[in-house]
Scaffold this active site. Structure first.
Site, PDB file in Angstrom:
ATOM      1  N   ASP A  96       1.208  -5.958  10.368  1.00 24.15           N
ATOM      2  CA  ASP A  96       1.289  -6.025   8.911  1.00 24.15           C
ATOM      3  C   ASP A  96      -0.112  -5.760   8.363  1.00 24.15           C
ATOM      4  O   ASP A  96      -1.097  -5.846   9.111  1.00 24.15           O
ATOM      5  CB  ASP A  96       1.794  -7.410   8.501  1.00 24.15           C
ATOM      6  CG  ASP A  96       1.764  -7.639   6.998  1.00 24.15           C
ATOM      7  OD1 ASP A  96       2.193  -6.733   6.273  1.00 24.15           O
ATOM      8  OD2 ASP A  96       1.297  -8.708   6.576  1.00 24.15           O
ATOM      9  N   ASP A 139      -1.522  -6.483   4.485  1.00 25.64           N
ATOM     10  CA  ASP A 139      -2.058  -7.490   3.562  1.00 25.64           C
ATOM     11  C   ASP A 139      -1.915  -8.902   4.101  1.00 25.64           C
ATOM     12  O   ASP A 139      -0.848  -9.291   4.586  1.00 25.64           O
ATOM     13  CB  ASP A 139      -1.337  -7.413   2.204  1.00 25.64           C
ATOM     14  CG  ASP A 139      -1.810  -6.248   1.365  1.00 25.64           C
ATOM     15  OD1 ASP A 139      -1.993  -6.432   0.161  1.00 25.64           O
ATOM     16  OD2 ASP A 139      -2.007  -5.156   1.932  1.00 25.64           O
TER      17      ASP A 139
END
Length: 421
Positions: A157, A159
Site C-alpha cells: 500500500d 499512503d
C-alpha cells in the site's frame, strides 16, 4: 486550472479503515492458510508455527515507541546531513542543517543493511519451501528476472504505509504520535500542492483526470508507435468541450480511434518521463521548485521521525534479492500516484510497470491482476495499514504485514534481514 482541494485524497483514501492499537500483531496468520497450494506455502520455522508474526520482534514494540518520538533533531546521525538550502518557503523557515536525512542529490539512499547474523558476507543463500536456493542479489546481476521467474511478490500500500501524507491532512498522524497538528497540516497541504503541480504540469493530469487507468500500459494497444519527439500535445485537439467526461465511463475508456490514439500518446509520454526522471526528480522540477521540494522532504522526515527512510530500507532489501519484486497497489488515481512516487523518492523502488491504481476497480481486482501476471507458483506478501488490503489478503490466503507505526517498518526490515520473509 482550478486547483483541486485536499478532498480529492480524502475521498479516495480508504486504506485507513482499521482501528489500530499498540499491542496488535502486524502479520496475520490465517487458520485456513494451510489449504493453499504448496507453491503458495510459507517457509516453515519451528518458532513461527508456519506463519509470520511481528510479535517475535518484541524489542520493537516497547510502549515508549507509541508515546514519544523515535528520533529528535538532536540525535539524527550527522552522517546523513547536508548543508542548508538557500531556498526558503514563505511559510516554512529553513530547517537547521542537522535536520536533513537526504543526500546532496536530493534522493534518499537508505543505509546499507547489516549482514545477516550467522552467515557469510556476499550472497546469503537460503532454501525455500520449494527446495530452491534464494539469496541476496549480486551487484553484477544482469537483467531483472522475467515475471514468470519471480518467486516472491511484496504488494505494498502507499499512503500511511510507505509514505505519510493523508494522515497529515486529516490530523490523524499528529494526534496519534503527539506532533504539532498545525505543522503537520501545513506540510501536508504543501506536499499536496506539489503533487498536483507536477501531475498537471508534466504528467497531463488535466487531460487524464477523467480518463484514469489502472496501469500505465492499459491503453498501449491504441498507440501506433508514432515518434513523439516533436509532437505538440497542446494543439492536437485531445481536450473536448464540457461533458468530455462522458468519453471515459465505467471500467473502460470510450472514444474514437483518433482520440484513443492521442490518449495512448499521453500515457506513453508519462511513462517516458517517469523512467527518465525517477532517479533525478530535481531535474524534472527545475529551480526553484527543486529547492522547495528538498526543503519539504527534510521537514516531513523530521516530523515523521524518518518514517519514509525506514520504509525505503525495507524496499531496498527486497529489491536486492533475486526473483523478488516490489509492487504498489494504491487507491490514489494513477497519475497523482506516479507524482507521489516521484516526489517521495520512490522511483528506484517501483518500476512504473509495478504500479497499479485501485481507484476504479478496487484492490481485489488489482491483486488478481498481479497474481495473473506473476503466476500461481509465486508467494505473495501484502504490506499495508488498512482494512481493504487486509480483507483481500485474507480472502486470497496471502500473509499480511500491518504497518501502523514506524516500529512495524523496523520489524519488517529486521525480518527481511533475517530471511524470515
Amino acid at each position: 486550472m482550478q486547483r483541486k482541494s485536499s478532498a480529492f485524497f480524502v475521498d479516495i483514501k480508504t486504506e485507513d479503515g482499521l482501528s489500530h492499537s499498540p499491542g496488535q500483531t502486524g502479520l496475520l496468520g490465517y487458520s485456513n492458510f494451510s489449504s493453499t497450494p504448496p507453491s503458495q506455502s510459507l517457509y516453515s520455522y519451528s518458532h513461527t508455527h508456519g506463519y509470520y508474526s511481528q510479535s517475535q520482534y518484541s524489542p520493537y514494540y516497547n510502549s515508549h515507541h507509541y508515546n514519544s518520538p523515535y528520533l529528535t533533531g538532536s540525535n539524527i546521525s550527522p552522517a546523513a546531513i547536508t548543508a542548508p538550502l538557500a531556498y526558503q518557503h514563505p511559510e516554512h523557515p529553513v530547517m537547521l542543517p542537522n535536520h536533513s536525512p537526504e543526500s546532496h542529490t536530493g534522493e534518499y539512499h537508505p543505509p546499507p543493511s547489516p549482514p545477516t547474523p550467522g552467515k557469510e558476507g556476499g550472497v546469503a543463500a537460503r532454501r525455500g519451501s520449494d527446495g530452491k536456493l534464494r539469496g541476496r542479489k549480486r551487484v553484477s546481476d544482469p537483467a531483472p528476472p522475467l515475471d514468470s521467474d519471480i518467486e516472491r511478490v511484496f504488494i505494498w500500500d502507499l499512503d500511511e504505509t510507505i509514505i505519510i501524507f493523508h494522515s497529515l491532512l486529516t490530523g490523524t498522524f499528529s494526534s496519534r504520535f503527539g506532533k504539532d497538528s498545525s505543522k503537520a497540516v501545513s506540510l501536508g497541504l504543501w506536499m499536496e500542492e506539489m503533487i498536483f503541480n507536477l501531475a498537471d504540469s508534466r504528467l497531463f493530469f488535466n487531460d487524464l483526470e477523467e480518463c484514469d487507468q489502472v496501469h500505465i500500459d492499459d491503453v498501449a494497444s491504441d498507440d501506433n508507435g508514432q515518434d513523439l519527439s516533436t509532437y505538440n500535445f497542446g494543439s492536437d485537439g485531445f481536450q473536448s468541450p464540457a461533458g468530455a467526461g462522458s468519453l471515459c465511463l465505467g471500467s473502460g475508456v470510450h472514444g474514437g480511434v483518433d482520440w484513443m490514439r492521442k490518449l495512448a500518446f499521453r500515457y506513453r509520454r508519462v511513462k517516458e518521463i517517469y523512467n527518465t526522471y525517477k532517479n533525478n526528480v530535481g531535474g524534472l522540477l527545475g529551480s526553484p521548485k527543486r529547492e522547495e521540494w528538498l526543503q519539504l522532504r527534510r521537514e516531513m522526515e523530521v516530523l515523521t521521525d524518518l518514517w519514509l527512510t525506514q520504509a525505503l530500507k525495507a524496499l531496498a532489501l527486497i529489491n536486492s534479492r533475486p526473483n523478488c519484486v516490489n509492487v504498489l497497489v494504491t487507491t490514489t488515481q494513477l497519475i497523482p500516484a506516479l507524482s507521489k512516487v516521484l516526489l517521495y523518492g520512490l522511483g528506484s523502488a517501483f518500476p512504473i510497470e509495478n504500479i497499479y491504481s485501485a481507484t476504479k476497480t478496487g484492490k481485489e481486482s488489482c491483486f488478481e491482476r498481479v497474481s495473473q501476471r506473476f503466476g500461481r507458483r509465486a508467494v505473495y506478501v501484502v504490506i499495508g495499514d488498512g482494512a481493504e488490503e487486509e480483507t483481500v489478503a485474507k480472502k486470497k490466503n496471502m500473509p499480511f504485514w500491518r504497518v501502523s507505526c514506524r516500529a512495524d517498518l523496523e520489524a519488517l526490515s529486521h525480518a527481511l534481514e533475517l530471511d524470515y520473509l
